[in-house]
Design an enzyme around this catalytic site. Sequence first.
Site, short mmCIF file in Angstrom:
data_model
loop_
_atom_site.label_atom_id
_atom_site.label_comp_id
_atom_site.label_asym_id
_atom_site.label_seq_id
_atom_site.Cartn_x
_atom_site.Cartn_y
_atom_site.Cartn_z
N ILE A 21 16.05 -6.76 10.58
CA ILE A 21 17.12 -5.90 10.06
C ILE A 21 17.13 -4.55 10.74
CG2 ILE A 21 17.96 -4.71 7.99
CD1 ILE A 21 16.79 -7.07 6.35
N ASP A 67 2.67 4.21 12.84
CA ASP A 67 2.54 3.35 11.67
C ASP A 67 3.15 4.10 10.49
OD1 ASP A 67 1.59 2.08 9.28
OD2 ASP A 67 -0.11 1.27 10.36
N VAL A 68 4.07 3.47 9.77
CA VAL A 68 4.78 4.19 8.70
C VAL A 68 3.86 4.67 7.60
CG1 VAL A 68 7.02 3.09 9.09
CG2 VAL A 68 5.36 1.99 7.56
N SER A 148 15.06 -5.49 -1.32
CA SER A 148 15.19 -6.93 -1.33
C SER A 148 15.65 -7.38 -2.71
CB SER A 148 13.84 -7.58 -1.01
OG SER A 148 13.84 -8.96 -1.30
N TYR A 161 4.80 -8.15 -2.81
CA TYR A 161 6.14 -7.92 -2.24
C TYR A 161 7.15 -7.67 -3.35
CZ TYR A 161 10.21 -8.54 0.77
OH TYR A 161 11.38 -8.35 1.46
N LYS A 165 9.22 -4.08 -3.78
CA LYS A 165 10.68 -3.98 -3.70
C LYS A 165 11.29 -3.53 -5.02
CE LYS A 165 10.86 -4.95 0.60
NZ LYS A 165 11.19 -3.90 1.58
N THR A 197 15.21 -13.50 9.75
CA THR A 197 14.45 -12.57 10.58
C THR A 197 13.16 -13.23 11.05
OG1 THR A 197 13.18 -11.69 8.72
CG2 THR A 197 15.30 -10.63 9.20
#
Length: 256
Positions: A21, A67-68, A148, A161, A165, A197
């Site tokens: 994305i 790296d975020v 998401s 996850y 989200k 993706t």
Amino acid sequence: MAAASLDLPERVIVTGGTSGIGRACAELFAAAGCGVGIISRSQQRADAVAAELAATSSGTVFVAAADVADETGMQAAIDQLAGELGGVDALIVSAGIAGETGALLGTATVDGFRQVMETNVVGAFIAVNCALPYLTESPDGSIVLLGSDSGFVAVPGMIAYNASKGAIVQLTRALATEAWERRGIRVNSVAPSIVDTPMARHDLGDELMDDPPFPLQSPQDVAWSVAYLSSRQARAVNGTTLLSDFGFAGRSSFPA
């Protein structure tokens, strides 16, 4: 409809902009002639994507490696890109990981859970914090977080996850309230269902993704939602999470 039909921000930074994305967002903004800054963990990969975009679009593309979840690295990357772009009008936070896919309660690890939260939630907060001074200087500052549908519905085997989200939905509201009232910056997020993706194919397998028993969207579909939310046409939209899941979350459990 061409991207030029939207009144898009002139200077955009995209985290996770080399794949999925994030890359689709970078491609859309670059194709519309925007200045785009891509942040990736891999400098080599970022350079390759920048070269491809430069050959196929009218926008100017710059890259930085970070790296975020690393605040120092992210600050350096955003400072660099803001200098090259001449400022920042929009921040697209797309970097994220799925974590221990398939790990059910009792087998999912604390370290795995922590890693997902560090990347998907803390990383988003770090990106916003680092870009905030530049967005404040923009006349139309905008932030779009990538969430998401897992922020609204839960899938077994994706505890971390799902939680991360869900946090993005509320983080969007919290950031929007403060950023708009104090700095005039809008904050929204997009929450797509399954997107074709590399990360989804790694987790679900090519066979399922090639012939899915569910509606599947492309990264470009999501990029259009991101583009709209970051555009001046969406100037009244703030604190919203756009759920793009073909309407599945709105279904009743009644078997009709």
